[in-house]
Motif scaffolding. Sequence first.
Motif, PDB file in Angstrom:
ATOM      1  N   CYS A 302       0.830  -1.212   0.000  1.00  0.00           N
ATOM      2  CA  CYS A 302       0.000   0.000   0.000  1.00  0.00           C
ATOM      3  C   CYS A 302       0.859   1.254   0.000  1.00  0.00           C
ATOM      4  CB  CYS A 302      -0.936  -0.013   1.215  1.00  0.00           C
ATOM      5  SG  CYS A 302      -2.138  -1.369   1.205  1.00  0.00           S
ATOM      6  N   ARG A 303       1.946   1.245   0.774  1.00  0.00           N
ATOM      7  CA  ARG A 303       2.829   2.421   0.829  1.00  0.00           C
ATOM      8  C   ARG A 303       3.444   2.689  -0.549  1.00  0.00           C
ATOM      9  NH1 ARG A 303       4.347  -0.342   5.606  1.00  0.00           N
ATOM     10  NH2 ARG A 303       3.560   0.685   7.488  1.00  0.00           N
ATOM     11  N   ARG A 312      -7.445   4.679  -6.792  1.00  0.00           N
ATOM     12  CA  ARG A 312      -8.017   4.244  -5.519  1.00  0.00           C
ATOM     13  C   ARG A 312      -7.209   3.057  -4.985  1.00  0.00           C
ATOM     14  NH1 ARG A 312     -12.523   3.726  -7.286  1.00  0.00           N
ATOM     15  NH2 ARG A 312     -13.669   5.476  -6.357  1.00  0.00           N
ATOM     16  N   ILE A 313      -7.034   3.036  -3.669  1.00  0.00           N
ATOM     17  CA  ILE A 313      -6.435   1.874  -3.001  1.00  0.00           C
ATOM     18  C   ILE A 313      -7.462   1.330  -2.023  1.00  0.00           C
ATOM     19  CG2 ILE A 313      -4.588   1.011  -1.518  1.00  0.00           C
ATOM     20  CD1 ILE A 313      -2.810   3.250  -2.534  1.00  0.00           C
ATOM     21  N   VAL A 314      -7.844   0.070  -2.206  1.00  0.00           N
ATOM     22  CA  VAL A 314      -8.837  -0.572  -1.343  1.00  0.00           C
ATOM     23  C   VAL A 314      -8.100  -1.467  -0.354  1.00  0.00           C
ATOM     24  CG1 VAL A 314     -10.877  -2.033  -1.240  1.00  0.00           C
ATOM     25  CG2 VAL A 314     -10.505  -0.542  -3.221  1.00  0.00           C
ATOM     26  N   LEU A 315      -8.149  -1.095   0.933  1.00  0.00           N
ATOM     27  CA  LEU A 315      -7.503  -1.881   1.989  1.00  0.00           C
ATOM     28  C   LEU A 315      -8.495  -2.929   2.474  1.00  0.00           C
ATOM     29  CD1 LEU A 315      -6.138   1.183   4.012  1.00  0.00           C
ATOM     30  CD2 LEU A 315      -5.016  -0.003   2.117  1.00  0.00           C
ATOM     31  N   PHE A 316      -8.216  -4.203   2.197  1.00  0.00           N
ATOM     32  CA  PHE A 316      -9.112  -5.291   2.588  1.00  0.00           C
ATOM     33  C   PHE A 316      -8.406  -6.111   3.665  1.00  0.00           C
ATOM     34  CE2 PHE A 316     -11.404  -9.336   2.053  1.00  0.00           C
ATOM     35  CZ  PHE A 316     -12.720  -8.883   1.986  1.00  0.00           C
ATOM     36  N   GLU A 317      -8.967  -6.135   4.863  1.00  0.00           N
ATOM     37  CA  GLU A 317      -8.274  -6.728   6.025  1.00  0.00           C
ATOM     38  C   GLU A 317      -9.308  -7.254   7.025  1.00  0.00           C
ATOM     39  OE1 GLU A 317      -5.992  -8.235   8.553  1.00  0.00           O
ATOM     40  OE2 GLU A 317      -4.854  -7.143   7.012  1.00  0.00           O
ATOM     41  N   ARG A 318      -9.027  -8.424   7.609  1.00  0.00           N
ATOM     42  CA  ARG A 318      -9.964  -8.989   8.582  1.00  0.00           C
ATOM     43  C   ARG A 318      -9.671  -8.520   9.999  1.00  0.00           C
ATOM     44  NH1 ARG A 318      -9.506 -15.345   8.683  1.00  0.00           N
ATOM     45  NH2 ARG A 318     -11.288 -14.997  10.070  1.00  0.00           N
ATOM     46  N   ALA A 340      -7.907   8.092  -3.553  1.00  0.00           N
ATOM     47  CA  ALA A 340      -8.977   7.657  -2.653  1.00  0.00           C
ATOM     48  C   ALA A 340      -8.505   6.434  -1.872  1.00  0.00           C
ATOM     49  CB  ALA A 340     -10.228   7.318  -3.453  1.00  0.00           C
ATOM     50  N   LEU A 341      -8.712   6.453  -0.559  1.00  0.00           N
ATOM     51  CA  LEU A 341      -8.298   5.344   0.295  1.00  0.00           C
ATOM     52  C   LEU A 341      -9.553   4.764   0.956  1.00  0.00           C
ATOM     53  CD1 LEU A 341      -5.566   4.047   1.164  1.00  0.00           C
ATOM     54  CD2 LEU A 341      -5.713   5.417   3.250  1.00  0.00           C
ATOM     55  N   VAL A 342      -9.803   3.475   0.700  1.00  0.00           N
ATOM     56  CA  VAL A 342     -11.016   2.823   1.198  1.00  0.00           C
ATOM     57  C   VAL A 342     -10.604   1.696   2.137  1.00  0.00           C
ATOM     58  CG1 VAL A 342     -13.119   1.594   0.591  1.00  0.00           C
ATOM     59  CG2 VAL A 342     -12.214   3.360  -0.944  1.00  0.00           C
ATOM     60  N   ALA A 343     -11.014   1.766   3.387  1.00  0.00           N
ATOM     61  CA  ALA A 343     -10.707   0.738   4.385  1.00  0.00           C
ATOM     62  C   ALA A 343     -11.921  -0.174   4.540  1.00  0.00           C
ATOM     63  CB  ALA A 343     -10.337   1.374   5.715  1.00  0.00           C
TER      64      ALA A 343
END
Length: 634
Positions: A302-303, A312-318, A340-343
């Motif tokens: 991501c960095r 856009r960067i989509v951060l997908f994390e459990r 755009a940053l989407v968590a």
Amino acid sequence: MNRSKWTDPAVWPRWLKKALVLGADALLIPVSLYMAFALRIGTLTPHQYAQLSPAYFAITFVVGVAVLWAMRLHRLKLHAFDMHAVARIGAYAATLTFLAISVSYFFDLWAPRSVPLIFGAVFFLNAVAIRMVVLAVITQINRAVGSRVPVAIYGAGAAGTQLANALRQSQELRPVIFVDDNSALHGIIIGGVRVGRPDELDQLARSGQIERVLIAIPSMTIGQRERLTKTLETLPCEVQSIPSYVDLVSGKSWVDDLRPVSPDELLEREKVDLDIPEVAKAYAGRSVMVTGAGGSIGSELCRQLIDCRPSRIVLFERSEFALYEIERTLRPSAEQAGIALVATLGSVIDRPSVDAVIETEKVDIILHAAAYKHVPLVESNELEGVRNNVLGTRTVAEAARDARIERFILVSTDKAVRPTNIMGATKRLAELIVQDVQGRGAVTRFSMVRFGNVLGSSGSVVPLFQQQIRRGGPVTVTHADVTRYFMTIPEAARLVLLAGAYSEGGDLFVLDMGSPVKIVDLARRMIGLANRTVRDEANPDGDIEIVFTGLRPGEKLFEELLIDDDSLVHTPHEKILRANEIGLSEIEVAGMVRQIDTALMSRDREAVRQIIVRFVDGYSAARKMGAPTADGTA
């Protein structure tokens, strides 16, 4: 002001402190002169003598105050009252003596010749005495009403004495006792503080007379200091080691020896330059989804993506906490770059969740870094390891195929090559699934990236060894001949991004990481970088011992990057290689997935291992690991 301000000179206004000192010294001039006449004449009432002129007192007082101001005695700090201050007072007393003689001579005023000498001596004694009394009173008041932490200083040498002098001016710490191993010093008083025996510390700490022990012996070696610290750690109080003043002035401190070791310092090869234009072009303007965005590799991906300027960067994390941390860290730089940053909280085994994110965020590229990677945990939790690493990869890969996204990149590991543990086997199965999805005519270009151990990642050897070195050892290695390939986190992340740029579909990328590194050599290098020495037969006085614990079941001495070395072909980057390894047929993969689903439904751990044996070359179900690998990595 409240009581603490009145009893603490450190917080008084500067003008008030100067005025009080100046007033006290000015008052001492006529008082000392009167005492000088009394001593010389031998009476307590020298003012009854007709020859004694008030003008003598008045002129001496006025001129004496002027000289007092000029010599700036009122600027001497009370807490810093030392030989320098005493010498300044002595110089002023001598000036007063000369002044008294001059006043008597020039104004023809009566005064016995010895009076000026007595006057100077009396003023000097009075000025010194009054400062010592005031300092002692304030110290006692601070002890009674203050909150300074009582400390013991271990070491009554020059460094300990310097430390005690400094602490007398401190508002936080108060020296109570020196302790020293030298029995010749026991019982003596240094600067008002007694020197005691080290065995007194336990009773002092338990009774609350001391709350901290400060080690002030800078001549100790690092090993000696750490052994002493370990001995003192049994005390019911805090223990700290203080560098010498010379070290502080020179910018050195033994604590600096414990600085984090940069992974680049540990690589026994040149750092690979992966900063090429193709990377930025491949991701510019795209919507990129990173699964496992809060992990070591995912967060670095991501960095580095921010520099590629995706839309856009989509951060997908459990993991909620991991997602919060990476989102908080990246938000400022993403906003500055207009990205755009989407968590998004979610699991890779939840197909509806994955589909929804891909559709909502219009994902173009997926970097699949989500996986359970810690070898011992996956080994004892093989059902969840297979569910997450194998079926999770299948879920995301098929979602990418069905959404007809542009590219999908799987983050794999060298432990997938002829694996001897469940974690490596699950990553090999994940590779086979990705190959299968690509082989069924998908529009999406699928690729895999396989690399060795990542220095500095969570659970890796670097933080493990650093913790052991910080504790004073021993550093544990399973076998003297264990070797591993290593790369840095930035190299690993850049390799993943390059795979996306070079991908043609069904590719397996590896990085030329040079020769494998012996784990024991890595341990020695880290000990040396921490300014320690290895303790062994050749150096029994060394600081850190290396202990060999023995190979664990299923652990390899050597790791491999490829199943088939002959399949390697070059890419536009000389250090990046592409391999085309043979996978399973579509029927075999479908049968494997059905068997895994059945075994997970019945929670049959043995069935899962037998499936791995059947489909993963080199794995044996008889091998079972119960502890971390030799290098501590996944």
